[in-house]
Design a protein around this motif. Structure first.
Motif, PDB file in Angstrom:
ATOM      1  N   LYS A 186      -2.136   7.136  -8.454  1.00 20.37           N
ATOM      2  CA  LYS A 186      -2.262   5.754  -8.905  1.00 20.37           C
ATOM      3  C   LYS A 186      -1.559   5.536 -10.245  1.00 20.37           C
ATOM      4  CE  LYS A 186      -6.397   4.490 -10.216  1.00 20.37           C
ATOM      5  NZ  LYS A 186      -6.282   4.333 -11.699  1.00 20.37           N
ATOM      6  N   ASP A 187      -1.790   6.421 -11.200  1.00 15.65           N
ATOM      7  CA  ASP A 187      -1.198   6.243 -12.532  1.00 15.65           C
ATOM      8  C   ASP A 187       0.322   6.297 -12.486  1.00 15.65           C
ATOM      9  OD1 ASP A 187      -3.683   5.939 -13.603  1.00 15.65           O
ATOM     10  OD2 ASP A 187      -3.747   7.870 -14.635  1.00 15.65           O
ATOM     11  N   ASN A 188       0.871   7.201 -11.702  1.00 22.99           N
ATOM     12  CA  ASN A 188       2.333   7.283 -11.599  1.00 22.99           C
ATOM     13  C   ASN A 188       2.910   6.085 -10.861  1.00 22.99           C
ATOM     14  OD1 ASN A 188       2.926   9.642 -13.045  1.00 22.99           O
ATOM     15  ND2 ASN A 188       2.365  10.934 -11.318  1.00 22.99           N
ATOM     16  N   GLN A 189       2.167   5.549  -9.884  1.00 24.87           N
ATOM     17  CA  GLN A 189       2.639   4.350  -9.194  1.00 24.87           C
ATOM     18  C   GLN A 189       2.649   3.142 -10.125  1.00 24.87           C
ATOM     19  OE1 GLN A 189       3.915   3.574  -5.675  1.00 24.87           O
ATOM     20  NE2 GLN A 189       4.601   2.360  -7.413  1.00 24.87           N
ATOM     21  N   LEU A 190       1.606   3.010 -10.928  1.00 22.35           N
ATOM     22  CA  LEU A 190       1.563   1.899 -11.875  1.00 22.35           C
ATOM     23  C   LEU A 190       2.691   2.006 -12.896  1.00 22.35           C
ATOM     24  CD1 LEU A 190      -2.297   1.597 -12.490  1.00 22.35           C
ATOM     25  CD2 LEU A 190      -0.850   0.223 -10.984  1.00 22.35           C
ATOM     26  N   ALA A 191       2.979   3.216 -13.356  1.00 21.87           N
ATOM     27  CA  ALA A 191       4.080   3.411 -14.301  1.00 21.87           C
ATOM     28  C   ALA A 191       5.413   3.036 -13.659  1.00 21.87           C
ATOM     29  CB  ALA A 191       4.101   4.860 -14.774  1.00 21.87           C
ATOM     30  N   GLN A 192       5.590   3.388 -12.391  1.00 19.76           N
ATOM     31  CA  GLN A 192       6.814   3.052 -11.654  1.00 19.76           C
ATOM     32  C   GLN A 192       6.995   1.539 -11.557  1.00 19.76           C
ATOM     33  OE1 GLN A 192       7.252   3.835  -7.194  1.00 19.76           O
ATOM     34  NE2 GLN A 192       8.073   5.724  -8.050  1.00 19.76           N
ATOM     35  N   LEU A 193       5.908   0.837 -11.259  1.00 22.53           N
ATOM     36  CA  LEU A 193       5.951  -0.624 -11.154  1.00 22.53           C
ATOM     37  C   LEU A 193       6.286  -1.269 -12.489  1.00 22.53           C
ATOM     38  CD1 LEU A 193       2.827  -0.987  -8.878  1.00 22.53           C
ATOM     39  CD2 LEU A 193       5.117  -1.790  -8.271  1.00 22.53           C
ATOM     40  N   HIS A 194       5.693  -0.778 -13.555  1.00 18.46           N
ATOM     41  CA  HIS A 194       5.951  -1.336 -14.878  1.00 18.46           C
ATOM     42  C   HIS A 194       7.416  -1.131 -15.282  1.00 18.46           C
ATOM     43  CE1 HIS A 194       1.403  -0.931 -15.886  1.00 18.46           C
ATOM     44  NE2 HIS A 194       1.670  -2.065 -15.274  1.00 18.46           N
ATOM     45  N   GLU A 195       7.990  -0.001 -14.869  1.00 23.75           N
ATOM     46  CA  GLU A 195       9.389   0.274 -15.191  1.00 23.75           C
ATOM     47  C   GLU A 195      10.319  -0.707 -14.480  1.00 23.75           C
ATOM     48  OE1 GLU A 195      12.531   4.039 -15.140  1.00 23.75           O
ATOM     49  OE2 GLU A 195      10.366   4.376 -14.926  1.00 23.75           O
ATOM     50  N   ILE A 196       9.955  -1.116 -13.272  1.00 22.95           N
ATOM     51  CA  ILE A 196      10.741  -2.115 -12.552  1.00 22.95           C
ATOM     52  C   ILE A 196      10.664  -3.473 -13.249  1.00 22.95           C
ATOM     53  CG2 ILE A 196      10.913  -3.423 -10.377  1.00 22.95           C
ATOM     54  CD1 ILE A 196      11.886  -0.613 -10.025  1.00 22.95           C
ATOM     55  N   GLY A 197       9.513  -3.775 -13.858  1.00 23.08           N
ATOM     56  CA  GLY A 197       9.337  -5.048 -14.552  1.00 23.08           C
ATOM     57  C   GLY A 197       8.087  -5.796 -14.165  1.00 23.08           C
ATOM     58  N   PHE A 198       7.302  -5.267 -13.219  1.00 21.47           N
ATOM     59  CA  PHE A 198       6.076  -5.929 -12.798  1.00 21.47           C
ATOM     60  C   PHE A 198       4.985  -5.786 -13.859  1.00 21.47           C
ATOM     61  CE2 PHE A 198       8.077  -4.976  -8.646  1.00 21.47           C
ATOM     62  CZ  PHE A 198       8.042  -6.245  -8.085  1.00 21.47           C
ATOM     63  N   GLU A 199       4.024  -6.702 -13.811  1.00 16.01           N
ATOM     64  CA  GLU A 199       2.918  -6.674 -14.771  1.00 16.01           C
ATOM     65  C   GLU A 199       1.618  -7.094 -14.081  1.00 16.01           C
ATOM     66  OE1 GLU A 199       4.084  -9.462 -17.795  1.00 16.01           O
ATOM     67  OE2 GLU A 199       3.458 -11.207 -16.610  1.00 16.01           O
ATOM     68  N   ASN A 200       0.527  -7.067 -14.857  1.00 14.68           N
ATOM     69  CA  ASN A 200      -0.799  -7.476 -14.360  1.00 14.68           C
ATOM     70  C   ASN A 200      -1.172  -6.739 -13.076  1.00 14.68           C
ATOM     71  OD1 ASN A 200      -0.903  -9.329 -16.476  1.00 14.68           O
ATOM     72  ND2 ASN A 200      -0.046 -10.978 -15.226  1.00 14.68           N
ATOM     73  N   SER A 232       0.838  -1.198   0.000  1.00 14.87           N
ATOM     74  CA  SER A 232       0.000   0.000   0.000  1.00 14.87           C
ATOM     75  C   SER A 232       0.868   1.240   0.000  1.00 14.87           C
ATOM     76  CB  SER A 232      -0.936   0.013   1.213  1.00 14.87           C
ATOM     77  OG  SER A 232      -0.208   0.098   2.417  1.00 14.87           O
ATOM     78  N   SER A 233       0.297   2.332  -0.538  1.00 11.97           N
ATOM     79  CA  SER A 233       1.038   3.581  -0.635  1.00 11.97           C
ATOM     80  C   SER A 233       0.085   4.760  -0.516  1.00 11.97           C
ATOM     81  CB  SER A 233       1.779   3.635  -1.979  1.00 11.97           C
ATOM     82  OG  SER A 233       2.542   4.821  -2.092  1.00 11.97           O
ATOM     83  N   GLN A 234       0.591   5.858   0.048  1.00 16.49           N
ATOM     84  CA  GLN A 234      -0.206   7.068   0.196  1.00 16.49           C
ATOM     85  C   GLN A 234      -0.658   7.589  -1.167  1.00 16.49           C
ATOM     86  OE1 GLN A 234      -1.147   8.687   2.982  1.00 16.49           O
ATOM     87  NE2 GLN A 234       0.097   7.727   4.569  1.00 16.49           N
ATOM     88  N   ASN A 235      -1.940   7.928  -1.254  1.00 15.92           N
ATOM     89  CA  ASN A 235      -2.553   8.367  -2.499  1.00 15.92           C
ATOM     90  C   ASN A 235      -2.478   9.888  -2.608  1.00 15.92           C
ATOM     91  OD1 ASN A 235      -4.179   8.765  -4.743  1.00 15.92           O
ATOM     92  ND2 ASN A 235      -6.089   8.432  -3.613  1.00 15.92           N
ATOM     93  N   LEU A 236      -1.698  10.378  -3.562  1.00 16.36           N
ATOM     94  CA  LEU A 236      -1.514  11.817  -3.719  1.00 16.36           C
ATOM     95  C   LEU A 236      -2.794  12.511  -4.179  1.00 16.36           C
ATOM     96  CD1 LEU A 236       0.503  14.127  -3.519  1.00 16.36           C
ATOM     97  CD2 LEU A 236       1.236  13.614  -5.853  1.00 16.36           C
ATOM     98  N   ASP A 237      -3.710  11.765  -4.785  1.00 16.27           N
ATOM     99  CA  ASP A 237      -4.979  12.342  -5.246  1.00 16.27           C
ATOM    100  C   ASP A 237      -6.011  12.498  -4.131  1.00 16.27           C
ATOM    101  OD1 ASP A 237      -4.465  12.755  -7.989  1.00 16.27           O
ATOM    102  OD2 ASP A 237      -4.728  10.621  -8.393  1.00 16.27           O
ATOM    103  N   HIS A 238      -5.719  11.987  -2.947  1.00 14.60           N
ATOM    104  CA  HIS A 238      -6.685  12.041  -1.850  1.00 14.60           C
ATOM    105  C   HIS A 238      -7.093  13.487  -1.568  1.00 14.60           C
ATOM    106  CE1 HIS A 238      -8.852  11.113   1.699  1.00 14.60           C
ATOM    107  NE2 HIS A 238      -7.914  11.425   2.576  1.00 14.60           N
ATOM    108  N   ALA A 239      -8.381  13.737  -1.588  1.00 15.44           N
ATOM    109  CA  ALA A 239      -8.879  15.105  -1.503  1.00 15.44           C
ATOM    110  C   ALA A 239      -8.767  15.712  -0.102  1.00 15.44           C
ATOM    111  CB  ALA A 239     -10.330  15.154  -1.973  1.00 15.44           C
ATOM    112  N   LYS A 240      -8.667  14.868   0.921  1.00 17.57           N
ATOM    113  CA  LYS A 240      -8.635  15.362   2.303  1.00 17.57           C
ATOM    114  C   LYS A 240      -7.303  15.018   2.962  1.00 17.57           C
ATOM    115  CE  LYS A 240     -13.633  14.912   3.069  1.00 17.57           C
ATOM    116  NZ  LYS A 240     -14.671  14.272   3.908  1.00 17.57           N
ATOM    117  N   ARG A 241      -6.228  15.275   2.252  1.00 12.98           N
ATOM    118  CA  ARG A 241      -4.920  14.907   2.790  1.00 12.98           C
ATOM    119  C   ARG A 241      -4.667  15.570   4.142  1.00 12.98           C
ATOM    120  NH1 ARG A 241      -1.529  11.951   1.863  1.00 12.98           N
ATOM    121  NH2 ARG A 241      -2.383  11.440  -0.174  1.00 12.98           N
TER     122      ARG A 241
END
Length: 256
Positions: A211-225, A142-151
């Motif tokens: 979320k989108d930037n986290q998914l891009a980071q994971l894909h760059e490492i080599g993770f999928e699905n 899990s990771s902190q969501n930067l899009d969270h409206a009530k940070r």
């Protein structure tokens, strides 16, 4: 947060007491266990950042072989006291060299623990996790969501007004003022001052990412699905931001 501040915060007796007294899984964690049951049950499992053992009990009960690690000695001792029968040791997520390549079927890094490592440390940890994960294995975190409206930064909007609200948020404000000059505002992530909740040292920082930037980071490492779960356990589809979840759980696979 620097490694020294990190160790001080998590070694604080109040922090240790807080983490060892919490026993409930969050809705997204319960859903995660349902989704990943076949990947965990009777498999070789590693939990990184065991803390006080809130997730450790149910995870180890499903696993065939369980290993738990944490960076902070005080947390390792607390978790060992709670689960003396389990293999729990001190280890930095950025250096999993004690484990051979392709050692684990399932790896969990819960409760935003990876957000304590900064950007470079985060990438090193993910690369190490990728290395020790078997082909076809699953990594969840899990990771902190930067899009969270009530940070939550200066004041906690979820608390009811009263004496505790005043005391806790006074400390949150001090923590923010102490930490704000060290915040990092990068293009794809931010490292923001976060409230200590009246628990430990002033100046607590956390890595926050969309979320989108986290998914891009994971894909760059080599993770999928990749899959993403909202705080309430519902699955997040598409590229629309989730503004309601303070953090998001990610489930990814190493290519078979």
């Amino acid at each position: 947060m620097t490694s020294n501040l990190l160790a001080q915060y998590y070694s604080n007796p109040n922090t240790v007491k807080f983490y060892t007294s919490d026993e409930k899984l969050t809705p997204c964690e319960s859903r995660l266990f349902e989704i990943c049951a076949a990947d965990i049950r009777d498999k070789k499992v590693l939990e990184i950042g065991v803390g006080g053992g809130r997730i450790t009990g149910p995870l180890a009960a499903m696993a065939g072989e369980f290993f738990g690690v944490d960076y902070v000695p005080a947390m390792v001792e607390a978790c060992r006291a709670r689960f003396p029968e389990l293999n729990i040791d001190q280890c930095d997520a950025q250096d999993l060299s004690r484990f051979a390549d392709q050692s684990f079927d399932f790896i969990l890094f819960g409760f935003n623990g990876i957000d304590d490592l900064g950007h470079d440390g985060r990438l090193r940890a993910m690369s190490e996790i990728f290395r020790v994960l078997r082909p076809g294995g699953v990594y969840a975190f899990s990771s902190q969501n930067l899009d969270h409206a009530k940070r939550v930064r200066l004041f906690n909007p979820y608390m009811k007004f009263g004496l505790r609200y005043i005391l806790v948020n006074a400390r949150n404000l001090l923590s923010f003022l102490f930490a704000m000059r060290h915040e990092v505002h990068a293009e794809t992530y931010k490292i923001l001052s976060m409230p200590a909740g009246g628990l430990g040292n002033l100046g607590v920082y956390s890595y926050c990412i969309t979320k989108d930037n986290q998914l891009a980071q994971l894909h760059e490492i080599g993770f999928e699905n990749t899959r993403a779960l909202s705080f309430d356990g519902s699955e997040l589809k598409g590229s629309n931001p989730d503004r309601e979840s303070p953090w998001i759980y990610y489930i990814v696979h190493k290519p078979a």
